[in-house]
Design an enzyme around this catalytic site. Structure first.
Site, PDB file in Angstrom:
ATOM      1  N   HIS A  48       0.812  -1.220   0.000  1.00 60.30           N
ATOM      2  CA  HIS A  48       0.000   0.000   0.000  1.00 60.30           C
ATOM      3  C   HIS A  48       0.840   1.263   0.000  1.00 60.30           C
ATOM      4  CE1 HIS A  48      -4.024  -1.814   0.709  1.00 60.30           C
ATOM      5  NE2 HIS A  48      -3.253  -2.832   1.022  1.00 60.30           N
ATOM      6  N   ASP A  50       3.249   9.486  -0.798  1.00 59.52           N
ATOM      7  CA  ASP A  50       2.082   8.699  -0.400  1.00 59.52           C
ATOM      8  C   ASP A  50       1.847   7.617  -1.442  1.00 59.52           C
ATOM      9  OD1 ASP A  50      -0.189   8.072   1.117  1.00 59.52           O
ATOM     10  OD2 ASP A  50      -0.824  10.165   1.258  1.00 59.52           O
TER      11      ASP A  50
HETATM   12  C1  GDG Z   1      -2.302   3.807   3.334  1.00 59.97           C
HETATM   13  C2  GDG Z   1      -1.300   4.486   2.381  1.00 59.97           C
HETATM   14  C3  GDG Z   1      -3.024   4.388   0.568  1.00 59.97           C
HETATM   15  C4  GDG Z   1      -8.896   9.932   8.014  1.00 59.97           C
HETATM   16  N1  GDG Z   1      -9.381  10.647   9.029  1.00 59.97           N
HETATM   17  C5  GDG Z   1     -10.578  10.140   9.339  1.00 59.97           C
HETATM   18  C6  GDG Z   1     -10.820   9.064   8.490  1.00 59.97           C
HETATM   19  N2  GDG Z   1      -9.772   8.961   7.686  1.00 59.97           N
HETATM   20  C7  GDG Z   1      -9.706   7.996   6.572  1.00 59.97           C
HETATM   21  C8  GDG Z   1      -9.786   8.716   5.256  1.00 59.97           C
HETATM   22  C9  GDG Z   1      -9.222   7.682   4.309  1.00 59.97           C
HETATM   23  C10 GDG Z   1      -8.220   6.962   5.202  1.00 59.97           C
HETATM   24  O1  GDG Z   1      -8.504   7.293   6.552  1.00 59.97           O
HETATM   25  C11 GDG Z   1      -6.796   7.412   4.932  1.00 59.97           C
HETATM   26  O2  GDG Z   1      -6.366   6.830   3.752  1.00 59.97           O
HETATM   27  P1  GDG Z   1      -5.133   7.393   2.956  1.00 59.97           P
HETATM   28  O3  GDG Z   1      -5.083   6.694   1.668  1.00 59.97           O
HETATM   29  O4  GDG Z   1      -5.303   8.865   2.797  1.00 59.97           O
HETATM   30  O5  GDG Z   1      -3.842   7.170   3.855  1.00 59.97           O
HETATM   31  P2  GDG Z   1      -3.207   6.003   4.813  1.00 59.97           P
HETATM   32  O6  GDG Z   1      -3.989   5.819   6.058  1.00 59.97           O
HETATM   33  O7  GDG Z   1      -1.785   6.440   5.018  1.00 59.97           O
HETATM   34  O8  GDG Z   1      -3.266   4.665   3.950  1.00 59.97           O
HETATM   35  C12 GDG Z   1      -2.053   5.296   1.319  1.00 59.97           C
HETATM   36  C13 GDG Z   1      -3.905   3.603   1.534  1.00 59.97           C
HETATM   37  O9  GDG Z   1      -3.095   2.902   2.515  1.00 59.97           O
HETATM   38  C14 GDG Z   1      -4.755   2.556   0.799  1.00 59.97           C
HETATM   39  O10 GDG Z   1      -3.964   1.711   0.048  1.00 59.97           O
HETATM   40  O11 GDG Z   1      -3.867   5.192  -0.239  1.00 59.97           O
HETATM   41  O12 GDG Z   1      -1.134   5.854   0.402  1.00 59.97           O
HETATM   42  O13 GDG Z   1      -0.408   5.335   3.108  1.00 59.97           O
HETATM   43  O14 GDG Z   1     -10.192   6.773   3.892  1.00 59.97           O
HETATM   44  O15 GDG Z   1     -11.117   9.087   5.017  1.00 59.97           O
HETATM   45  N3  GDG Z   1     -11.937   8.323   8.522  1.00 59.97           N
HETATM   46  C15 GDG Z   1     -12.878   8.643   9.455  1.00 59.97           C
HETATM   47  N4  GDG Z   1     -12.714   9.689  10.307  1.00 59.97           N
HETATM   48  C16 GDG Z   1     -11.587  10.464  10.282  1.00 59.97           C
HETATM   49  O16 GDG Z   1     -11.456  11.419  11.031  1.00 59.97           O
HETATM   50  N5  GDG Z   1     -13.993   7.918   9.528  1.00 59.97           N
END
Ligand code: GDG
Length: 465
Positions: A158, A366
């Site tokens: 990821h 990212d």
């Molecule tokens: C890893 C990789 C890759 C955030 N704050 C809240 C909340 N979130 C949710 C977001 C989003 C998720 O968390 C974060 O996903 P990201 O993709 O932005 O980042 P990582 O956590 O670092 O994920 C990344 C991912 O894996 C998938 O393969 O895209 O590059 O680093 O869905 O909405 N959700 C809720 N409340 C919050 O305050 N419910």
């Protein structure tokens, strides 16, 4: 249809609607995958046990069967807080300055991978597809092979794969990457990370790589491919039609009193570029005093990995920075940054995205970044906001109609905020439509189907279907 055995560090099935908290992108994506496939999601319970037993706690929650094990405190220190989050995470996000190379982290990581392999054995039936996730388990496939598992096993990473030049700073890098070549399929978020991996395999291991990106090494054959992950588009947009979303949107707009809203939503992680983002916003306020009081930045940043020192440091740094910026610019009726260290239910988050005129998504590095895609999915088609996106997020390769920026370039990000505020509605709609179509088309369902189909095709014998 083959059963799926999904293995990831944490098993976290969100409630059907709106679980609060920092639900990582991984958890959101996998729940969607497992609801449709029969099978088991296996991982760490998140709990400690004094002595490791390997006891599997099996449960059925929200249509998904889960199996979890508890880990000893030493396992958690060395494997999770150690090798995974103090060594691999920073190194794979190009932060060699934050990478800790402790010998006992590496041995703890291998020990825990072996424990997972032992515990997974009774769960795996002959026709199952085994799908391993992320940097916590790079050697797990090889551990399963050593225990006699002949099933198709795939790994999806990821996070980014670092350039060879950085990876070779890791002691025993060769041993780690060699162990990955026991998978049948290795998936990456983008072509860029895939190319880095192939470069390492060729240059450091002397592997042969075919035109179709199959790696040949010591009699083994591994397919490597990019599978950009998407959001659960259906679930997200359906939830966003509910009252919670509309309320959240109205509440945020009302509290902004007609000011433009810029939103950032990130796990509190140094890879997300929050400090640089705040600096760029500060620059915008300083350079545009006439517009400054007409804008607010809402930054939602639920804490994560709080036992790791670099995460405590970034938290402190951001608190100080927010204090300085608010102190320098605030007025009696206006505070420029609303910095919120908590999570919100997903449906509420969708409302905040929708209320925001600008989505500011500026990670320094990212793998993909699902927040950028959620921001696009949540917009009002008749009056969409503008996405400002780091060119160093995997998502930038798909969302090319965002305002793409270098997050290290404070002036450029500040100017992008100005450009977004001045953008005509017609231009906003044009850019948004192209991005929306991509987010809708390349969603988590397609990601899952593409990966599983490719894994199934690995080593398919003639006549099998
Ligand atoms: C890893 C990789 C890759 C955030 N704050 C809240 C909340 N979130 C949710 C977001 C989003 C998720 O968390 C974060 O996903 P990201 O993709 O932005 O980042 P990582 O956590 O670092 O994920 C990344 C991912 O894996 C998938 O393969 O895209 O590059 O680093 O869905 O909405 N959700 C809720 N409340 C919050 O305050 N419910």
């Amino acid at each position: 249809m083959s059963r799926l055995i999904v293995i990831s560090n944490r098993v976290s099935v969100p409630k059907a609607q709106g679980a609060a908290g920092a639900q990582g992108g991984l958890a959101v994506a996998l729940t969607a995958a497992l609801r449709e496939h029969k099978g088991i999601w296996f991982g760490w319970s998140g709990k400690e046990t004094e002595t490791f037993t390997g006891h599997l706690d099996m449960q059925r929650r929200d249509g998904v069967t889960t199996a979890t094990i508890d880990l000893e405190p030493q396992d958690i220190d060395e494997y999770y807080n150690g090798y995974a989050n103090r060594t691999l995470w920073p190194l794979f996000h190009y932060r060699i300055d934050l990478t800790e190379y402790e010998r006992h982290f590496g041995s703890g990581y291998e020990r825990v991978n072996e424990r997972f392999a032992d515990a997974a054995l009774p769960l795996i039936e002959p026709d199952d597809l085994v799908w391993v996730h992320d940097y916590h388990f790079l050697p797990l496939g090889s551990q399963l092979r050593a225990k006699g598992i002949k099933n198709r096993i795939g790994l999806f990473l990821h996070i980014p794969w670092p350039p060879t030049r950085l990876l070779v700073s890791l002691p025993y890098h060769e041993r780690l990457v060699r162990s990955m070549l026991d998978y049948d399929l290795i998936g990456f978020q983008t072509e860029e990370w895939l190319e880095s991996f192939l470069h390492y395999a060729e240059k450091e291991l002397g592997a042969k790589v075919d035109a179709d990106k199959t790696i040949h090494f010591e009699g083994r054959k591994v397919k490597a491919k990019a599978f950009p992950i998407g959001i659960d588009f259906e679930e997200f947009t359906t939830a966003a039609k509910g009252g919670l979303t509309a309320d959240a949107c109205d509440r945020l707009r009302a509290s902004a009193r007609g000011r433009k809203i810029v939103i950032g939503v990130d796990r509190l992680d140094y890879s997300k570029g929050l400090a640089e983002r705040f600096d760029a916003y500060d620059r915008f306020l300083t350079d545009n005093p006439d517009m400054a009081k007409d804008i607010i930045l809402l930054q939602i940043a639920p804490p994560s990995r709080e036992l790791v020192a670099s995460y405590q440091n970034i938290r402190e740094e951001l608190e100080t920075k927010t204090g300085h910026i608010n102190g320098a610019h605030a007025d009696v009726a206006w505070v420029p940054i609303r910095y919120v260290n908590r999570g919100y239910p997903r449906a509420e988050l969708a409302g905040f995205y929708r209320a925001a005129d600008i989505g500011l998504v500026t990670p320094l590095r990212d793998g993909m970044n699902l927040v950028a895609k959620e921001y696009v999915a949540a917009q009002d088609p008749e009056d969409p906001g503008v996405l400002i996106l780091s060119r160093f997020a995997g998502a930038a390769l798909q969302l090319t109609d965002a305002l793409l920026v270098n997050p290290h370039n404070t002036e450029q990000v500040s100017e992008a905020i100005g450009e977004a505020l001045a953008m005509s509605k017609a231009e906003r709609k044009r850019r948004w439509k192209a991005m929306f179509e991509s987010v809708q088309r390349e969603d988590v369902v397609k990601w899952r189907e593409d990966f599983v189909a490719e894994l199934f095709a690995c080593g398919t014998v003639p006549g099998e279907s």
